[in-house]
Design a protein around this motif. Sequence first.
Motif, short mmCIF file in Angstrom:
data_model
loop_
_atom_site.label_atom_id
_atom_site.label_comp_id
_atom_site.label_asym_id
_atom_site.label_seq_id
_atom_site.Cartn_x
_atom_site.Cartn_y
_atom_site.Cartn_z
N VAL A 103 0.86 -1.59 -0.04
CA VAL A 103 0.19 -0.48 0.04
C VAL A 103 0.86 1.65 -0.08
N LEU A 104 0.87 1.90 -1.34
CA LEU A 104 1.38 3.07 -1.41
C LEU A 104 0.39 4.62 -1.39
N SER A 105 0.68 6.01 -0.02
CA SER A 105 0.12 6.51 -0.25
C SER A 105 0.70 8.13 -0.27
N HIS A 106 2.51 7.73 -0.76
CA HIS A 106 2.39 9.35 -0.41
C HIS A 106 3.21 9.79 -2.19
N SER A 107 2.75 10.88 -2.88
CA SER A 107 3.93 10.89 -3.29
C SER A 107 4.86 10.75 -4.81
N PRO A 108 4.24 9.90 -5.42
CA PRO A 108 5.87 8.98 -6.21
C PRO A 108 6.87 10.54 -6.86
N PHE A 109 6.46 11.58 -6.78
CA PHE A 109 7.43 12.21 -7.36
C PHE A 109 7.79 13.27 -5.57
N SER A 110 7.70 12.92 -4.92
CA SER A 110 8.56 13.13 -3.50
C SER A 110 9.62 12.29 -3.16
N ASP A 111 9.67 11.09 -3.30
CA ASP A 111 10.63 10.39 -2.78
C ASP A 111 10.86 8.65 -3.86
N ASN A 112 11.66 8.08 -3.48
CA ASN A 112 11.55 6.81 -4.44
C ASN A 112 10.36 5.40 -3.29
N ARG A 113 9.84 5.17 -3.37
CA ARG A 113 9.47 4.56 -2.04
C ARG A 113 7.91 3.95 -3.24
N LEU A 114 8.18 4.45 -4.55
CA LEU A 114 7.51 4.04 -5.48
C LEU A 114 8.40 2.71 -6.33
N SER A 115 9.81 3.84 -6.63
CA SER A 115 10.71 2.80 -7.49
C SER A 115 10.87 1.41 -6.12
N SER A 116 11.12 1.61 -4.60
CA SER A 116 11.80 1.04 -3.74
C SER A 116 10.64 -0.35 -3.89
N CYS A 117 9.14 -0.03 -3.93
CA CYS A 117 8.45 -1.23 -3.98
C CYS A 117 8.17 -1.98 -4.99
N LEU A 118 8.03 -1.74 -6.14
CA LEU A 118 8.15 -1.94 -7.42
C LEU A 118 9.05 -3.09 -7.66
#
Length: 99
Positions: free
Chosen positions: A6-21
Amino acid sequence: MSTLHVLSHSPFSDNRLSSCLRLLGSRDALLLCGDAVYALQAGTTQRQALELMPDAISLYALDEDVQARHLTPPERLNLIDYPGFVALSCQYDKVNTWL
């Protein structure tokens, strides 16, 4: 073991999305909510990364958040409501919220 990420933070503010992927397994799913739905913006590298995910990985987003931001979701996206979020959380062995 299957995991709902579950991601809730903007993908433009940090690298959580890429780390998750990078960590998603074939039995996992990704749920975008809050500002994380901005990853669905057409023409962005974030959206391209989501579209390149293997078909075995399910992609979900909270409909309310997508509608509030006037986004056009990709075809593979499954829009859910809050009761659907609860049901989805029960469907997977683990829920990992990327704080």
